[in-house]
Design an enzyme around this catalytic site. Structure first.
Site, mmCIF file in Angstrom:
data_model
loop_
_atom_site.group_PDB
_atom_site.id
_atom_site.type_symbol
_atom_site.label_atom_id
_atom_site.label_comp_id
_atom_site.label_asym_id
_atom_site.label_seq_id
_atom_site.Cartn_x
_atom_site.Cartn_y
_atom_site.Cartn_z
ATOM 1 N N ASN A 87 0.769 -1.032 0.281
ATOM 2 C CA ASN A 87 0.166 0.121 -0.149
ATOM 3 C C ASN A 87 0.597 1.011 -0.254
ATOM 4 O OD1 ASN A 87 -2.727 1.747 0.714
ATOM 5 N ND2 ASN A 87 -0.791 1.852 2.487
ATOM 6 N N TYR A 150 1.382 9.719 -12.077
ATOM 7 C CA TYR A 150 1.226 9.252 -10.292
ATOM 8 C C TYR A 150 -0.515 8.289 -11.310
ATOM 9 C CZ TYR A 150 -2.041 8.785 -6.330
ATOM 10 O OH TYR A 150 -2.831 7.563 -5.684
ATOM 11 N N LYS A 154 -0.466 4.223 -11.018
ATOM 12 C CA LYS A 154 -1.384 3.236 -10.754
ATOM 13 C C LYS A 154 -2.126 1.921 -11.759
ATOM 14 C CE LYS A 154 -1.420 4.738 -6.526
ATOM 15 N NZ LYS A 154 -1.019 3.499 -5.258
ATOM 16 N N THR A 185 -6.437 11.159 3.931
ATOM 17 C CA THR A 185 -5.543 11.014 5.188
ATOM 18 C C THR A 185 -4.417 11.920 4.877
ATOM 19 O OG1 THR A 185 -4.432 10.283 2.531
ATOM 20 C CG2 THR A 185 -5.460 8.574 4.229
HETATM 21 N N1 LIG Z 1 -5.856 9.086 0.224
HETATM 22 C C1 LIG Z 1 -6.725 9.278 -0.771
HETATM 23 O O1 LIG Z 1 -7.444 9.764 -1.393
HETATM 24 C C2 LIG Z 1 -5.523 7.708 -1.965
HETATM 25 C C3 LIG Z 1 -6.568 7.988 -3.387
HETATM 26 C C4 LIG Z 1 -5.967 6.882 -4.174
HETATM 27 C C5 LIG Z 1 -4.967 6.180 -4.225
HETATM 28 N N2 LIG Z 1 -4.076 6.230 -2.013
HETATM 29 C C6 LIG Z 1 -3.347 5.514 -2.162
HETATM 30 O O2 LIG Z 1 -3.822 4.777 -0.816
HETATM 31 C C7 LIG Z 1 -1.823 4.400 -0.495
HETATM 32 C C8 LIG Z 1 -1.941 5.275 0.831
HETATM 33 O O3 LIG Z 1 -1.810 5.778 1.001
HETATM 34 P P1 LIG Z 1 -2.347 7.536 1.676
HETATM 35 O O4 LIG Z 1 -3.668 8.213 0.816
HETATM 36 O O5 LIG Z 1 -3.180 6.362 3.406
HETATM 37 O O6 LIG Z 1 -1.960 8.647 2.607
HETATM 38 P P2 LIG Z 1 -1.141 8.439 3.226
HETATM 39 O O7 LIG Z 1 -0.780 8.427 5.587
HETATM 40 O O8 LIG Z 1 0.606 9.429 3.518
HETATM 41 O O9 LIG Z 1 0.234 6.979 3.372
HETATM 42 C C9 LIG Z 1 1.234 6.601 2.413
HETATM 43 C C10 LIG Z 1 2.162 5.656 2.918
HETATM 44 O O10 LIG Z 1 3.190 5.252 2.569
HETATM 45 C C11 LIG Z 1 4.908 5.131 3.977
HETATM 46 N N3 LIG Z 1 5.391 5.542 2.304
HETATM 47 C C12 LIG Z 1 5.921 6.390 1.802
HETATM 48 N N4 LIG Z 1 6.770 5.757 0.847
HETATM 49 C C13 LIG Z 1 7.009 5.494 1.324
HETATM 50 C C14 LIG Z 1 8.404 4.399 0.837
HETATM 51 N N5 LIG Z 1 9.222 5.234 0.414
HETATM 52 N N6 LIG Z 1 9.147 3.241 1.657
HETATM 53 C C15 LIG Z 1 7.415 3.359 2.849
HETATM 54 N N7 LIG Z 1 6.938 3.469 2.830
HETATM 55 C C16 LIG Z 1 6.713 4.559 2.285
HETATM 56 C C17 LIG Z 1 4.147 6.044 4.190
HETATM 57 O O11 LIG Z 1 4.798 6.497 5.468
HETATM 58 P P3 LIG Z 1 5.912 6.719 5.873
HETATM 59 O O12 LIG Z 1 6.411 8.013 4.760
HETATM 60 O O13 LIG Z 1 7.315 7.059 6.891
HETATM 61 O O14 LIG Z 1 7.360 6.440 4.775
HETATM 62 C C18 LIG Z 1 2.778 6.412 4.435
HETATM 63 O O15 LIG Z 1 2.713 5.694 5.353
HETATM 64 C C19 LIG Z 1 -1.191 4.718 -1.264
HETATM 65 O O16 LIG Z 1 -0.606 4.264 -2.242
HETATM 66 C C20 LIG Z 1 -2.002 5.783 -2.416
HETATM 67 O O17 LIG Z 1 -1.317 6.181 -3.697
HETATM 68 C C21 LIG Z 1 -4.833 7.359 -1.549
#
Ligand SMILES: NC(=O)c1ccc[n+]([C@@H]2O[C@H](COP(=O)([O-])OP(=O)(O)OC[C@H]3O[C@@H](n4cnc5c(N)ncnc54)[C@H](OP(=O)(O)O)[C@@H]3O)[C@@H](O)[C@H]2O)c1
Length: 244
Positions: A87, A150, A154, A185
């Site tokens: 994720n 981005y 995906k 988030t």
């Molecule tokens: N929120 C939305 O609207 C949305 C919509 C569609 C898809 N998504 C997807 O959902 C997923 C989670 O995102 P989120 O929205 O929950 O945001 P988030 O809370 O910022 O989560 C992203 C997580 O990924 C970790 N991360 C980032 N780079 C990393 C790396 N190189 N190695 C290990 N961990 C890493 C971050 O932790 P650290 O920074 O501590 O590493 C963080 O815990 C992502 O794949 C995002 O593309 C989100």
């Protein structure tokens, strides 16, 4: 429900947001969960919140030796991975004409390369009945201004699931994509900004942004045997954004 009783789950990006929402649900349903991410502070806070059925390993999905360390810990302590939620992800805006090599590399390295090796390195610990869940996005099937790189990561993830479902024939291991829409988030608020983000939610048929508990509920379904006849698929948790 205790659909995940006794199971071992790994959640990358599990310290915050969608990963934490899923980890919470996995623990509620009986799993032991490993959270993986780069920052110690959110990982510690998440473990404190989740209790004794959670453990954090710090590292980056872009560093293969960090992934080796993660799975060595899982192997030594639990011996297996029943559920992998790949994720961890990142995103940023850049319109065509302003895409830099750094922008491209950073997003593809985490979202695609990192995800590929997160999954491949877990495979030796997975057996019949294991479930792999990849985080996609509603943007993967849409055109979104300034968000092409981005969105392309995906779309790539969507195809990895299709091809890996073929590679995994006969193993009993399933792989599916969970594609969120606008979900409240850190990453979403930081990248999109609060006002535009809420407007995006209002524009969905459901009429609001989603919560990590809502993606978590679907992740738990995909993790459990309730989804036993699903592989190579994609489930949208997007308020209908990309469906209408
Ligand atoms: N929120 C939305 O609207 C949305 C919509 C569609 C898809 N998504 C997807 O959902 C997923 C989670 O995102 P989120 O929205 O929950 O945001 P988030 O809370 O910022 O989560 C992203 C997580 O990924 C970790 N991360 C980032 N780079 C990393 C790396 N190189 N190695 C290990 N961990 C890493 C971050 O932790 P650290 O920074 O501590 O590493 C963080 O815990 C992502 O794949 C995002 O593309 C989100």
């Amino acid at each position: 429900m205790s659909r995940l009783k006794g199971k071992t789950a790994v959640v990358t990006g599990g310290g915050t947001g969608i990963g934490l929402g899923a980890a919470k649900r996995f623990v509620d349903e009986g799993a032991f969960v490993y959270l993986f991410g780069r920052r110690q502070e959110p990982l510690d806070a998440a473990v404190a919140q989740l209790g004794p059925s959670a453990r954090a390993v710090r590292g980056s999905v872009t560093d293969l030796s960090d992934l080796d360390r993660l799975y060595a810990a899982v192997k030594a302590e639990r011996g297996r991975v029943d559920v992998l939620f790949a994720n961890a992800g990142t995103g940023a805006f850049a319109p065509l004409g302003e895409i830099t090599v750094e922008h491209y590399d950073q997003i593809f390295d985490v979202n695609v390369k990192g995800l590929v090796f997160t999954v491949q390195k877990a495979l030796p610990l997975m057996t019949k009945g294991s479930s792999i869940i990849l985080t996609g996005s509603s943007t993967g099937v849409m055109g979104t201004p300034q968000f092409s790189i981005y969105s392309a990561t995906k779309a790539a993830i969507r195809n990895l699931a299709r091809s890996w479902a073929q590679d995994l024939r006969g193993t009993g291991i399933r792989v599916n994509v969970l594609s969120p829409g606008p979900t409240k988030t850190e990453l979403a608020l930081e990248v999109v900004g609060e006002e535009a983000f809420n407007a995006l939610g209002s524009g969905t048929p459901i009429g609001r942004v989603g919560n990590p508990s809502e993606t978590g509920a679907v992740a738990a379904f995909l993790a459990s045997s309730d989804s036993s006849y699903m592989t190579g698929g994609e489930v949208f948790v997007d308020g209908g954004l990309a469906q209408v």
